[in-house]
Write an enzyme that holds these catalytic residues in place. Structure first.
Site, PDB file in Angstrom:
ATOM      1  N   LYS A 164      48.753  44.856  39.396  1.00  0.00           N
ATOM      2  CA  LYS A 164      48.223  45.383  38.127  1.00  0.00           C
ATOM      3  C   LYS A 164      46.948  46.195  38.348  1.00  0.00           C
ATOM      4  CE  LYS A 164      45.540  43.670  34.207  1.00  0.00           C
ATOM      5  NZ  LYS A 164      44.192  43.838  34.780  1.00  0.00           N
ATOM      6  N   ASN A 165      45.992  45.621  39.062  1.00  0.00           N
ATOM      7  CA  ASN A 165      44.688  46.279  39.152  1.00  0.00           C
ATOM      8  C   ASN A 165      44.710  47.540  40.011  1.00  0.00           C
ATOM      9  OD1 ASN A 165      43.617  44.482  37.390  1.00  0.00           O
ATOM     10  ND2 ASN A 165      42.537  43.248  38.914  1.00  0.00           N
ATOM     11  N   ARG A 183      40.751  47.136  29.185  1.00  0.00           N
ATOM     12  CA  ARG A 183      39.511  47.543  29.812  1.00  0.00           C
ATOM     13  C   ARG A 183      39.685  48.720  30.785  1.00  0.00           C
ATOM     14  NH1 ARG A 183      34.523  46.280  29.779  1.00  0.00           N
ATOM     15  NH2 ARG A 183      33.395  46.785  31.670  1.00  0.00           N
ATOM     16  N   CYS A 219      34.824  41.942  25.376  1.00  0.00           N
ATOM     17  CA  CYS A 219      34.119  41.252  26.460  1.00  0.00           C
ATOM     18  C   CYS A 219      34.272  39.752  26.325  1.00  0.00           C
ATOM     19  CB  CYS A 219      32.642  41.595  26.419  1.00  0.00           C
ATOM     20  SG  CYS A 219      32.315  43.325  26.525  1.00  0.00           S
ATOM     21  N   ARG A 269      30.103  43.006  30.024  1.00  0.00           N
ATOM     22  CA  ARG A 269      30.866  43.817  30.976  1.00  0.00           C
ATOM     23  C   ARG A 269      30.393  45.259  30.873  1.00  0.00           C
ATOM     24  NH1 ARG A 269      37.051  42.200  31.537  1.00  0.00           N
ATOM     25  NH2 ARG A 269      36.632  43.074  33.593  1.00  0.00           N
ATOM     26  N   PRO A 270      29.213  45.526  31.439  1.00  0.00           N
ATOM     27  CA  PRO A 270      28.643  46.863  31.313  1.00  0.00           C
ATOM     28  C   PRO A 270      29.419  47.896  32.136  1.00  0.00           C
ATOM     29  CG  PRO A 270      27.326  45.547  32.825  1.00  0.00           C
ATOM     30  CD  PRO A 270      28.404  44.640  32.300  1.00  0.00           C
ATOM     31  N   ILE A 271      29.213  49.190  31.823  1.00  0.00           N
ATOM     32  CA  ILE A 271      29.785  50.248  32.681  1.00  0.00           C
ATOM     33  C   ILE A 271      28.679  51.186  33.162  1.00  0.00           C
ATOM     34  CG2 ILE A 271      32.133  50.156  31.711  1.00  0.00           C
ATOM     35  CD1 ILE A 271      31.392  52.838  30.289  1.00  0.00           C
ATOM     36  N   ASP A 272      27.451  50.631  33.237  1.00  0.00           N
ATOM     37  CA  ASP A 272      26.313  51.462  33.648  1.00  0.00           C
ATOM     38  C   ASP A 272      26.494  52.046  35.055  1.00  0.00           C
ATOM     39  OD1 ASP A 272      26.043  48.632  34.251  1.00  0.00           O
ATOM     40  OD2 ASP A 272      24.143  49.153  35.201  1.00  0.00           O
ATOM     41  N   ASP A 279      39.486  36.254  39.640  1.00  0.00           N
ATOM     42  CA  ASP A 279      40.728  36.245  38.861  1.00  0.00           C
ATOM     43  C   ASP A 279      41.667  35.096  39.252  1.00  0.00           C
ATOM     44  OD1 ASP A 279      39.787  38.417  37.514  1.00  0.00           O
ATOM     45  OD2 ASP A 279      41.278  39.844  38.253  1.00  0.00           O
ATOM     46  N   ILE A 293      30.829  35.987  39.653  1.00  0.00           N
ATOM     47  CA  ILE A 293      30.964  37.373  39.191  1.00  0.00           C
ATOM     48  C   ILE A 293      30.623  37.492  37.693  1.00  0.00           C
ATOM     49  CG2 ILE A 293      32.517  39.379  39.008  1.00  0.00           C
ATOM     50  CD1 ILE A 293      32.313  38.554  41.905  1.00  0.00           C
ATOM     51  N   ARG A 353      50.021  41.001  29.643  1.00  0.00           N
ATOM     52  CA  ARG A 353      49.291  42.176  30.139  1.00  0.00           C
ATOM     53  C   ARG A 353      49.339  42.276  31.655  1.00  0.00           C
ATOM     54  NH1 ARG A 353      43.901  41.592  29.495  1.00  0.00           N
ATOM     55  NH2 ARG A 353      43.893  43.585  30.521  1.00  0.00           N
TER      56      ARG A 353
HETATM   57  C1  UD1 Z   1      37.862  44.231  37.973  1.00  0.00           C
HETATM   58  C2  UD1 Z   1      39.198  43.646  37.624  1.00  0.00           C
HETATM   59  C3  UD1 Z   1      39.020  42.243  37.068  1.00  0.00           C
HETATM   60  C4  UD1 Z   1      38.202  41.396  38.037  1.00  0.00           C
HETATM   61  C5  UD1 Z   1      36.915  42.111  38.462  1.00  0.00           C
HETATM   62  C6  UD1 Z   1      36.162  41.385  39.577  1.00  0.00           C
HETATM   63  C7  UD1 Z   1      40.494  45.594  36.982  1.00  0.00           C
HETATM   64  C8  UD1 Z   1      41.159  46.337  35.871  1.00  0.00           C
HETATM   65  N1  UD1 Z   1      39.842  44.499  36.620  1.00  0.00           N
HETATM   66  O1  UD1 Z   1      37.106  44.317  36.777  1.00  0.00           O
HETATM   67  O2  UD1 Z   1      40.298  41.698  36.883  1.00  0.00           O
HETATM   68  O3  UD1 Z   1      37.853  40.187  37.375  1.00  0.00           O
HETATM   69  O4  UD1 Z   1      37.222  43.418  38.947  1.00  0.00           O
HETATM   70  O5  UD1 Z   1      36.943  41.272  40.732  1.00  0.00           O
HETATM   71  O6  UD1 Z   1      40.601  45.959  38.137  1.00  0.00           O
HETATM   72  N2  UD1 Z   1      28.988  45.452  36.669  1.00  0.00           N
HETATM   73  C9  UD1 Z   1      27.833  46.024  36.235  1.00  0.00           C
HETATM   74  N3  UD1 Z   1      27.854  47.344  35.851  1.00  0.00           N
HETATM   75  C10 UD1 Z   1      28.980  48.094  35.882  1.00  0.00           C
HETATM   76  C11 UD1 Z   1      30.180  47.496  36.331  1.00  0.00           C
HETATM   77  C12 UD1 Z   1      30.151  46.162  36.718  1.00  0.00           C
HETATM   78  O7  UD1 Z   1      26.791  45.375  36.180  1.00  0.00           O
HETATM   79  O8  UD1 Z   1      28.929  49.281  35.533  1.00  0.00           O
HETATM   80  C13 UD1 Z   1      28.996  44.044  37.072  1.00  0.00           C
HETATM   81  C14 UD1 Z   1      29.851  43.186  36.125  1.00  0.00           C
HETATM   82  O9  UD1 Z   1      29.093  42.734  35.021  1.00  0.00           O
HETATM   83  C15 UD1 Z   1      30.277  42.055  37.039  1.00  0.00           C
HETATM   84  C16 UD1 Z   1      30.384  42.725  38.416  1.00  0.00           C
HETATM   85  O10 UD1 Z   1      29.646  43.935  38.330  1.00  0.00           O
HETATM   86  O11 UD1 Z   1      29.276  41.065  37.096  1.00  0.00           O
HETATM   87  C17 UD1 Z   1      31.777  43.043  38.873  1.00  0.00           C
HETATM   88  O12 UD1 Z   1      32.418  43.848  37.895  1.00  0.00           O
HETATM   89  P1  UD1 Z   1      33.597  44.867  38.295  1.00  0.00           P
HETATM   90  O13 UD1 Z   1      33.991  44.623  39.723  1.00  0.00           O
HETATM   91  O14 UD1 Z   1      33.184  46.225  37.878  1.00  0.00           O
HETATM   92  O15 UD1 Z   1      34.761  44.379  37.372  1.00  0.00           O
HETATM   93  P2  UD1 Z   1      35.848  45.259  36.684  1.00  0.00           P
HETATM   94  O16 UD1 Z   1      36.128  46.478  37.510  1.00  0.00           O
HETATM   95  O17 UD1 Z   1      35.533  45.430  35.228  1.00  0.00           O
END
Ligand code: UD1
Length: 431
Positions: free
Chosen positions: A22-23, A93, A117, A122-125, A307, A329, A399
């Site tokens: 999936k991912n 997401r 969330c 779950r930021p995207i910064d 996961d 995480i 999903r």
């Molecule tokens: C992906 C997976 C999800 C899995 C996660 C961790 C997909 C679609 N989803 O989620 O199933 O649980 O990896 O292995 O592939 N963070 C920030 N800023 C950002 C992005 C992330 O601070 O812009 C932090 C998050 O809060 C979290 C950590 O980084 O603590 C890891 O997040 P991330 O690896 O980005 O998770 P996803 O890609 O959303």
């Protein structure tokens, strides 16, 4: 609303074929937007997140030809829109990968802020910082993220990720495929699906080096050409069935996987007294004796995957002695523990740590799938429990798991998907 009705207690025996990851699929399908010509993708899991992504491609004007249930051909030559509607993007997401893919190919991408969330913030910064470092202007307005490249395109640069992020690493990779010069991502995520996306880009004529290590280098190319690519097997789906065998007992051959991807999960199951034997592309998982306690901390790959936390925690509920699970995480990933307590589990949660005191059995109960993996854990618990477990909010599970009910029934589980007269609809999806 649909629910799973599970009569637990049957040990599992037979074979389970693992679907595409999936991912990986949720990033590689949007990446088809980068390709000039027809891109054929194989081993795509038939899950609801993929259905949504294909609908988005269609909405953008790409032509999507379904060859069979796991193969599609995507032709992006007629794409005219670069805005993904809120209606579709808010539902999952991973819609954020459309920002990187659209920005990379067309110089502009607009996608609704990913919502839902329920693992904590779950930021995207980091995604946004990465796009900006490449020269894009990024604005968050009216619930949308709008990223725009300068007139002369994006320029490769050095990007340090403050935190290992799967999403940000893959999104920056998508955006930088055609950027002038070289993009270097330091402290990149190393998950198998990060490597799969890099392999896809390279198979189409891109130049990505170092995926699977801390440093990924992307040399900008002029274009990507069409071709065929097969998605890797799903590490988490395979791990979920391994946990199911550990919890319910029996012996199952988990087929069509990459055993190396499973090492972080296998190591913990071995500690718990489960037998895991590698045989080519398969793992033979069996459990006849009691489960032993262990401690787990979730970490970025190659650590134990977040996961898989909830599914293996079900096994710890049934293990001799006391086990501790630390979530490394996400802020809030123990919501499923209240559901397991309804089934007789003894668990104490304190912030990011949960302590499991093993009990001799779980008993069936009506429980809720709080999210995708929490829902999978409820199914694992139901298979191991005495009596009937009813899991509702199954749309979360659908999903991420192709043919879950059929695959489990084929190994002797008593599980059915049943329609329940209830019109409550929940949109709190996570990826
Ligand atoms: C992906 C997976 C999800 C899995 C996660 C961790 C997909 C679609 N989803 O989620 O199933 O649980 O990896 O292995 O592939 N963070 C920030 N800023 C950002 C992005 C992330 O601070 O812009 C932090 C998050 O809060 C979290 C950590 O980084 O603590 C890891 O997040 P991330 O690896 O980005 O998770 P996803 O890609 O959303």
């Amino acid at each position: 609303m649909l629910k799973y009705v599970i009569r637990g207690g049957n040990p599992l025996h037979g074979e389970i074929n693992i679907s595409g990851a999936k991912n990986a699929a949720v990033a590689i399908i949007p990446a088809a937007l980068l390709v000039d010509g027809v891109c054929r993708l194989e081993n795509i899991p038939q899950i609801s997140d993929v259905t949504l992504i294909l609908r988005i491609l269609d909405e953008l004007g790409a032509s999507v030809r379904v060859i069979n249930r796991n193969t599609v051909e995507i032709d992006s030559s007629k794409v005219r829109r670069t805005c993904v509607s809120h209606e579709l993007s808010r539902q999952f997401r991973a819609s954020y990968y459309f920002i990187g893919a659209l920005l990379g190919r067309f110089g502009s991408g607009q996608v609704s802020m990913p919502g839902g969330c329920n693992l904590g913030a779950r930021p995207i910064d980091l995604h946004i910082k990465g796009f900006e470092a490449l020269g894009a202007e990024v604005e968050v307005k009216n619930g949308y993220v709008l990223a725009k490249a300068p007139e002369d395109g994006l320029t490769g640069t050095y990007i340090y990720m403050d935190q290992s992020s799967v999403g940000a690493t893959m999104n920056v990779m998508l955006a930088s495929v055609f950027a002038k010069g070289t993009t270097i991502i330091e402290n990149a995520a190393k998950e198998p699906h990060v490597v799969d996306l890099a392999n896809f880009i390279n198979a189409m004529g891109g130049n990505v080096m170092g995926a699977g290590t801390d440093i990924i280098k992307i040399k900008g190319v002029k274009s990507l050409v069409g071709g065929t690519y097969s998605i890797i097997p799903d590490q988490i789906e395979a791990g979920t069935y391994m946990a199911a065998v550990a919890a319910a007992g029996g012996c199952v051959r988990i087929k069509n996987i990459i055993p190396k991807h499973m090492d972080c999960i296998t190591a913990k199951l071995l500690e718990m007294g489960v037998s895991v034997v590698e045989d080519g592309d398969d793992l033979i998982v069996s459990r006849t004796g009691p489960l032993k306690h262990t401690n787990i901390k979730t970490l970025p790959y190659p650590g134990f995957p977040t996961d898989m936390q909830s599914q293996v925690a079900v096994c710890l509920c049934l293990a001799d002695g006391v086990s501790m699970v630390t979530e490394g995480i996400w802020e809030n990933r123990f919501r499923y523990c209240d559901e397991l307590k309804r089934m007789g589990a003894k668990i104490q949660v304190d912030g990011k740590v949960a302590v499991f005191e093993g009990v001799s059995k779980l008993t069936g109960a009506p429980v809720r799938a709080w999210d995708l993996r929490a829902g999978a854990a409820m199914v694992v618990a139901g298979l191991a429990a005495e009596g009937v477990t009813e899991v509702d909010h199954t749309h979360h599970v659908e999903r991420g798991y192709e043919d879950l009910v059929t695959k489990l029934r084929n190994v002797g589980a008593d599980i059915q998907l049943v329609e329940e007269p209830d019109d409550v609809v929940c949109h709190d999806n996570v990826g």
